[in-house]
Design a protein around this motif. Sequence first.
Motif, PDB file in Angstrom:
ATOM      1  N   GLY A 629       0.966  -1.338  -0.079  1.00  0.00           N
ATOM      2  CA  GLY A 629       0.084  -0.122   0.040  1.00  0.00           C
ATOM      3  C   GLY A 629       0.947   1.274   0.141  1.00  0.00           C
ATOM      4  O   GLY A 629       0.480   2.428   0.408  1.00  0.00           O
ATOM      5  N   GLU A 631       1.930   3.112  -2.234  1.00  0.00           N
ATOM      6  CA  GLU A 631       1.266   4.441  -3.058  1.00  0.00           C
ATOM      7  C   GLU A 631       0.261   5.092  -2.418  1.00  0.00           C
ATOM      8  O   GLU A 631       0.166   6.360  -2.307  1.00  0.00           O
ATOM      9  N   LEU A 632      -0.778   4.303  -1.922  1.00  0.00           N
ATOM     10  CA  LEU A 632      -1.960   4.816  -1.179  1.00  0.00           C
ATOM     11  C   LEU A 632      -1.399   5.572   0.012  1.00  0.00           C
ATOM     12  O   LEU A 632      -2.031   6.671   0.072  1.00  0.00           O
ATOM     13  N   ARG A 635      -0.248   8.845  -1.014  1.00  0.00           N
ATOM     14  CA  ARG A 635      -1.331   9.898  -1.215  1.00  0.00           C
ATOM     15  C   ARG A 635      -2.038  10.344  -0.097  1.00  0.00           C
ATOM     16  O   ARG A 635      -2.235  11.814   0.053  1.00  0.00           O
ATOM     17  N   LEU A 636      -2.275   9.557   0.728  1.00  0.00           N
ATOM     18  CA  LEU A 636      -3.045   9.830   2.009  1.00  0.00           C
ATOM     19  C   LEU A 636      -2.134  10.875   2.775  1.00  0.00           C
ATOM     20  O   LEU A 636      -2.566  12.022   3.291  1.00  0.00           O
ATOM     21  N   GLU A 668      -4.535  -4.645   2.146  1.00  0.00           N
ATOM     22  CA  GLU A 668      -5.112  -4.883   0.898  1.00  0.00           C
ATOM     23  C   GLU A 668      -5.257  -6.524   0.748  1.00  0.00           C
ATOM     24  O   GLU A 668      -4.377  -7.297   1.303  1.00  0.00           O
ATOM     25  N   TRP A 673      -9.694  -3.366  -0.654  1.00  0.00           N
ATOM     26  CA  TRP A 673      -8.911  -2.823   0.571  1.00  0.00           C
ATOM     27  C   TRP A 673     -10.089  -2.697   1.740  1.00  0.00           C
ATOM     28  O   TRP A 673     -11.032  -2.531   1.711  1.00  0.00           O
ATOM     29  N   THR A 692      -9.058   0.881  -5.408  1.00  0.00           N
ATOM     30  CA  THR A 692      -8.227   1.860  -4.723  1.00  0.00           C
ATOM     31  C   THR A 692      -8.746   3.248  -4.467  1.00  0.00           C
ATOM     32  O   THR A 692      -8.816   3.734  -3.515  1.00  0.00           O
ATOM     33  N   TYR A 696      -9.726   5.150  -1.356  1.00  0.00           N
ATOM     34  CA  TYR A 696      -8.953   6.314  -0.735  1.00  0.00           C
ATOM     35  C   TYR A 696      -9.974   7.573  -0.638  1.00  0.00           C
ATOM     36  O   TYR A 696      -9.983   8.086   0.497  1.00  0.00           O
TER      37      TYR A 696
END
Length: 755
Positions: A629, A631-632, A635-636, A668, A673, A692, A696
């Motif tokens: 995770g 990348e997620l 971003r968060l 994940e 998710w 995703t 998100y």
Amino acid sequence: MRQHLVIIGNGMAGIRLVEEVLNLSPDRFAITVITKEACPSYNRILLSSVLQGVCAFEDIQTHPLTWYQENQVTLRLDEAVQVVDTKTKKIITNARALTYDRLVFATGSDPFILPVPGADKNGVMAFRTIKDCETILSNANTHHRAAVIGGGLLGLEAAKGLIDLGMEVDVVHLSNRIMDRQLDRKASSLLKQELEKQGMRFLLEKETEQILGEKQATGIRFRDGTEIAADLVVMAAGVRPNTKLAQESGVPTGHGILVDDRLCTDVPHVYAVGECAEHKGIIYGLVAPLYEQTKILARELCDQPGLFYRGSVVSAKLKIAGIDVFSSGDLFGDTLDEWSMHQGTKRHYKKLLFNGDCLAGACLVGNIDQSSELVELMRKKTPLSDKEKEQLLNGKGRSKQIRLMPRSDTICQCNAVSKGTIVDAMKKAALTTVEQVAIETKAGSSCGGCKSLVSELMQDVQAGRCEEVAPFIESVCACTNRSQYDLAHEIKKKKLVTFDIVASSLNWKKRDGCSVCRDSVGYYINRFFPDRAPRKQSAVEETDGTFTVAVPMIGGMWKGEQLGLLEQVVRTYQLPGVYLDETSKLQIKGIPLEQVEQVQSALDLPITTPYGKQLHVVLAQDKEGWESGKELADRLFAHFKGDMFPAEIVVSFGEQKVKRMPDMTIRETILGWECYLLSEEKEKLLFMHESTIGFYRMICVLLHSYSEKALYGERINDWIEKEGRITVLETLYASSLRNRLEVSKKKQEVVLSVH
Ligand SMILES: Cc1cc2nc3c(=O)[nH]c(=O)nc-3n(C[C@H](O)[C@H](O)[C@H](O)COP(=O)(O)OP(=O)(O)OC[C@H]3O[C@@H](n4cnc5c(N)ncnc54)[C@H](O)[C@@H]3O)c2cc1C
């Protein structure tokens, strides 16, 4: 590769620091702990119980060798560190040389041996370690008359142990009353009477001049010319922080090793914690403050800063020969208002000292059931009416109904365990004994003074009568009777946009407020009126009365002209210091109140809050080192970077090998998710989404709703419980709201260093 963390000292602070670090980030460090002692960790407080024959050595061991092995901690026993070179980061012990990346001094204290002639004779000993305890026990078989030098907590415990071993015991004390630093005259005299009934003899106002005898001690001569016979002399005349090694290594020391609010010394990557550390002129000699320090230092080491050590309210509990004694706070202030009561027949004495409406100090002999409640009142500076003060004095305080105490109240002061944690553990693991509670939560595992409260709580839980007062109905602090709810409501309704306006409109008791209410007010003003909030609100008051402001580093760099401006401001206002914290904020410290706004406008830079509650994102690695995770998570973190939340939130991606749970875990799976809420070690699925981007959006909505609705200090799990999970879920699934929030929060995506 893991960094090498070396901790010198395996005492109560050293081992607790290891636990805290492992909890936060189990794979971050290769940890080595070095100790002069020959055995693994034990509960030093319970040495008196060993001496008194209440328990054996095995009973007070806290971490057997297998624990170190299981947690991959290298333990070097019976090894003394002799040299530390902080330039090359090398350590030399009597057995080996090693290097470190981070070094912690947890070297504790050495007992103070009076520098009098004869102090080196056989039969003269200290009382600090298991080895000392063994020596005393073996000497007790062949010796009959003991003298304990020192009538403080340690001396009385040692004396009681020696009486139980069948010896005749004199307690010699320099002052005219025992435990003079913790007890007032009356309490001290009551305790003395009780102990005399148990066979202890006291020689007060006696200054030791010499230990008599040839090779073996035979007695003590005092400065007034009098003498007593004693073939065993225990020195319990205080301790001295173990600073020699640090001093020789060039680490600044005073009475202890000097540390700042993050437990850092002046030398990079070198820290100090526990009884050897001096924070703002104070060295703490009880475990509760040391444990508070280890929490903060662990976060510092694991690059999760944001918590600062502000000093501790200390309290001492002692059960000696069946007599309970408790003392905390200021007992001797001239300006304090004193309320006391003495029930002679029951041998109960209670003295409460008030600074205005707030409890400032307390001293109890006989019945100490109220001790936890009293510490909470002092810690929170809760204002009390005269009627409440009277009730407290007469023992009709809230402690009579522990079930009505708020979940956040601390039951175990040594280990800072809250009522909520204990209740949850009791319910979750169906605990039936106080010992089980100690194993699960640590409550009652240090001095044991809270065991009666834990037992009472257990009865309430088992009988299903554990009502709880909702948090946040209590007043914010001593400056106001308003609760957090009231405060938020009034600021919003009446459009109050400065602290001064809040203080005058809402009848603040103290015009300038304190750091607690200033932070709360600042938070609400920023939340409700972000454009109108004066910049001063984002300054944070330090304990020395000066202010700190923070400037974020945007995009990871400072431009030359910005640096020039900063230098100019520091020079113009003669500010003592600027430092870069771990969240890339520059903290400008030491600003006097009257200059805060001038400094802020002179800086002409975006100002943030130095200690704002923020989102922390923790990534777990699988065996191959993949971070699930990432990348997620990036971003968060980018989306919420720099945002203020009502309380800190730790979101973990994937399986963390941590014992102390984060607030939320995101996983994940092959179906998409999942978001789990973690509260007091219980895990509950809150929601899931197959895509995703969908997931998100939902997590963003959740965090925005929380920051828009929760009260200051309210953790996300508590807020969801309060709102109701169904209500929160409805919000998450309402896509229109989701989109609105998304649009209102366009943020640049940046390359992140994820915490
Ligand atoms: C009998 C007794 C009763 C007590 N009762 C209470 C109580 O009721 N409540 C309370 O709160 N507190 C109590 N205390 C105090 C409490 O135990 C201490 O505050 C606490 O243990 C200090 O922890 P520490 O880790 O800082 O230091 P310590 O526990 O002293 O540990 C220091 C460590 O440093 C190591 N060390 C030092 N120098 C070196 C070196 N050069 N090389 C290698 N290793 C080194 C030592 O071997 C040791 O492992 C009591 C203490 C005693 C002795």
